[in-house]
Design a protein around this motif. Structure first.
Motif, short mmCIF file in Angstrom:
data_model
loop_
_atom_site.label_atom_id
_atom_site.label_comp_id
_atom_site.label_asym_id
_atom_site.label_seq_id
_atom_site.Cartn_x
_atom_site.Cartn_y
_atom_site.Cartn_z
N ALA A 10 54.83 -6.10 120.63
CA ALA A 10 56.23 -5.71 120.37
C ALA A 10 57.04 -6.88 119.86
O ALA A 10 57.91 -6.72 119.00
N LEU A 11 56.75 -8.07 120.35
CA LEU A 11 57.47 -9.26 119.91
C LEU A 11 57.15 -9.57 118.44
O LEU A 11 58.03 -9.96 117.67
N LEU A 12 55.89 -9.38 118.06
CA LEU A 12 55.51 -9.59 116.66
C LEU A 12 56.19 -8.59 115.73
O LEU A 12 56.61 -8.93 114.62
N LEU A 13 56.31 -7.35 116.18
CA LEU A 13 56.90 -6.30 115.34
C LEU A 13 58.41 -6.40 115.28
O LEU A 13 59.03 -5.93 114.31
N SER A 14 59.02 -7.00 116.29
CA SER A 14 60.49 -7.00 116.37
C SER A 14 61.12 -7.72 115.18
O SER A 14 62.19 -7.31 114.69
N GLY A 15 60.51 -8.78 114.68
CA GLY A 15 61.06 -9.50 113.54
C GLY A 15 61.13 -8.62 112.30
O GLY A 15 62.15 -8.59 111.60
N LEU A 59 59.02 3.02 113.12
CA LEU A 59 58.31 1.75 113.35
C LEU A 59 58.03 1.54 114.83
O LEU A 59 56.95 1.04 115.21
N ALA A 60 58.98 1.92 115.69
CA ALA A 60 58.79 1.76 117.13
C ALA A 60 57.64 2.65 117.63
O ALA A 60 56.78 2.20 118.41
N SER A 61 57.63 3.91 117.21
CA SER A 61 56.57 4.81 117.66
C SER A 61 55.21 4.38 117.13
O SER A 61 54.20 4.47 117.83
N ALA A 67 46.55 4.19 132.77
CA ALA A 67 47.45 5.24 132.27
C ALA A 67 48.93 4.83 132.30
O ALA A 67 49.67 5.17 131.37
N PRO A 68 49.41 4.11 133.32
CA PRO A 68 50.83 3.72 133.32
C PRO A 68 51.24 2.84 132.14
O PRO A 68 52.44 2.71 131.86
N LEU A 69 50.28 2.25 131.43
CA LEU A 69 50.64 1.44 130.27
C LEU A 69 51.28 2.29 129.17
O LEU A 69 51.99 1.75 128.31
N ALA A 70 51.02 3.60 129.19
CA ALA A 70 51.68 4.48 128.21
C ALA A 70 53.19 4.46 128.41
O ALA A 70 53.96 4.38 127.45
N ALA A 71 53.62 4.50 129.67
CA ALA A 71 55.05 4.41 129.97
C ALA A 71 55.59 3.01 129.63
O ALA A 71 56.71 2.85 129.14
N SER A 72 54.77 2.00 129.87
CA SER A 72 55.18 0.64 129.55
C SER A 72 55.43 0.48 128.05
O SER A 72 56.40 -0.17 127.63
N SER A 73 54.56 1.07 127.23
CA SER A 73 54.69 0.93 125.78
C SER A 73 56.00 1.55 125.29
O SER A 73 56.64 1.02 124.37
N GLY A 94 52.14 3.35 119.59
CA GLY A 94 50.85 4.03 119.50
C GLY A 94 49.72 3.09 119.17
O GLY A 94 48.65 3.11 119.82
N LEU A 95 49.93 2.24 118.16
CA LEU A 95 48.88 1.28 117.78
C LEU A 95 48.64 0.26 118.89
O LEU A 95 47.51 -0.23 119.06
N GLY A 96 49.70 -0.08 119.64
CA GLY A 96 49.54 -1.00 120.75
C GLY A 96 48.61 -0.44 121.81
O GLY A 96 47.72 -1.15 122.32
N LEU A 97 48.78 0.83 122.15
CA LEU A 97 47.89 1.46 123.13
C LEU A 97 46.47 1.57 122.61
O LEU A 97 45.50 1.39 123.36
N VAL A 98 46.33 1.85 121.32
CA VAL A 98 44.98 1.90 120.72
C VAL A 98 44.31 0.54 120.82
O VAL A 98 43.12 0.44 121.15
N PHE A 99 45.08 -0.52 120.54
CA PHE A 99 44.52 -1.87 120.57
C PHE A 99 44.09 -2.24 122.00
O PHE A 99 43.00 -2.82 122.20
#
Length: 343
Positions: A241-246, A109-111, A135-141, A115-120
């Motif tokens: 990430a906050l939406l998915l955490s629940g 679920l995390a991966s 590009a650094p947003l990949a590390a952030s995700s 991945g979908l977060g970066l696509v969005f």
């Protein structure tokens, strides 16, 4: 006299012919022959005598089974054949009992979220008049989606804004008389100083600081680079990430509770739940913290009254808190209490 004899002979011939035809029909087509042979005739009496003889001799020759016997044999066959539904159910239970299932499920679920977060973010970058992706947003995700609960929002947003501001300052002031690689190194070093002094630690922001110096397109953005894409891009990822955490928390809790019920316990996972609920880091869990822990263990909210009753049963030394050893018996005690109430 001659005519009468001829007629009698003809009648006799007809009778004999009819008997012959009846015997032939009986021999070739038994269902039709049954109409020729009267019930209780010689054939039926012969068949009964044969059956009694075979029975008295202990013959292994089987007679045609009756309808009831065929039905019993069919039921016996169904009872002895393996049931696909039960086999699939046992395989499913065995799979759910594997200790690593909660970890693997959460990792998937995390991966997927990262991945979908970066696509969005990339999709929004393509339709937005401002830059949202770098590009650094990949590390952030990776860092934002790694745990069920994302890092502190202050660490993500302020920890990104500070190094981005340092990057713009270094590029504006130092790039006039220093080589690009030196300016980039100073920008990264400035990010570390910011992390240490403020406590807002977000390592991917150091890559954002370097990119703001070495990439000409981003360097031209000047101060807008701090907001777009640095802070805004990370803010979008954080919100996802906050939406998915629940959902991740509920799924992991449900899988963990099921494994407790099945007798499969991952000691490392139990300790993780204990440490997560030990909010004051005292090494014990009080009644308020236990009430939070029950959500992880049973996958739903438990009333404070039930938690207090559970604490009284599990707290062996009566000090009002549970150590790790006492905590490991919480779920079994809870299940026993529920079973008693249902009975």
């Amino acid at each position: 006299m001659v005519c009468r004899a001829g007629s009698k002979s003809r009648r006799g011939a007809v009778v004999v012919g009819a008997l012959c035809i009846g015997l032939l029909v009986r021999g070739w087509h038994p269902p039709i022959g049954c109409f020729v042979t009267a019930p209780g005739g010689r054939h039926q009496r012969h068949q009964k005598r044969t059956e009694r003889l075979l029975h008295s001799m202990g013959s292994t020759v089987d007679t045609a089974p009756s309808d009831s016997v065929e039905k019993e044999l069919g039921e016996l066959k169904l009872a002895t054949e393996p049931n696909d539904t039960s086999i699939n159910h046992n395989v499913w239970d065995s799979w759910l009992a594997t200790p690593w299932l909660p970890d693997v499920t959460d990792a998937a679920l995390a991966s997927l979220g990262a991945g979908l977060g970066l696509v969005f973010v990339s999709f929004l970058d393509g339709i937005s008049p401002v830059k949202l992706y770098a590009a650094p947003l990949a590390a952030s995700s990776i860092l934002i989606f790694a745990n069920i609960r994302p890092p502190s929002v202050q660490n993500v947003l302020i920890g990104t804004a500070g190094p981005a501001v340092g990057s713009v300052l270094c590029n504006t002031v130092l790039s006039q008389f220093l080589p690009n690689f030196v300016t980039r190194s100073v920008s990264v070093a400035t990010s570390l100083v910011f992390f240490k002094l403020t406590g807002f630690f977000f390592p991917p922001a150091a890559a954002i600081a370097a990119l703001g110096v070495e990439n000409e397109a981003f360097a031209k953005l000047s101060w807008s680079y701090v907001i777009f894409p640095a802070v805004t891009g990370n803010a979008i990822l954080y919100g996802l990430a906050l939406l998915l955490s629940g959902a991740r928390e509920k799924i992991r809790a449900a899988l963990t509770a099921r494994q407790w019920r099945m007798g499969t316990r991952d000691e490392a996972l139990i300790k993780e739940i204990f440490d997560r609920c030990d909010l004051d880091r005292s090494g014990t869990v009080d009644i308020d913290e236990l009430n939070v822990a029950m959500r992880y263990l049973v996958g739903k909210d438990v009333s404070f009254e039930l938690t207090a009753e559970l604490m009284a049963k599990v707290d062996a030394d009566g000090n009002g808190s549970l150590d790790l050893g006492e905590f490991t018996t919480v779920f079994e005690t809870y299940e026993s209490m529920q079973a008693y109430r249902r009975s």
